[in-house]
Design a protein around this motif. Sequence first.
Motif: not given
Length: 164
Positions: A72-78, A111-114
């Motif tokens: 949730k924080d890094t948006n990288q696969p766990v 929320d950042d549009g990304k």
Amino acid sequence: MKIRETVLACALAAAIAAVPLAGCASQGTSASASGSASSATASQASAAASATSATAAAGDAEYVLYLGTNDKDTNQPVYSREESKERAKAILMKNFGGYTIQEAEGGWKGDDGKEYQEYSLIIYLSDTDIDTVHATAKEFIDEFHQSSVLINTQRVETEFYDGK
């Protein structure tokens, strides 16, 4: 469609799907403008909706969970895709007598549009209760470092048909 049929269709759609059927809002105005005949029709629609709700409530619940696998924080696969699936399956086998799991790709706009994309798992559960589903979702949130797990609940009739 006649007013009576439209009112009944709208009431049934609202009772089953909890969403208005296209065109139902405008039909409500037409129906009320037609006087006492529409009052009887509205009563019939209400009775039909109540009967449908009772039937649906008497059925089983099917739960569909949508589990993202990016942190949730890094948006990288766990974990790797295979490891994610194996960890999810281990949690499911511990908590349920059975499950169905599908692999999927999920996406959303932050929320950042990304735009974000991630490997996701869709999990189907039946013959259980919402408390067990919530406890399992909590395990998924912790294991996969998620902010939430999407849970859809649907009323269904379940049968284990054995061909006899």
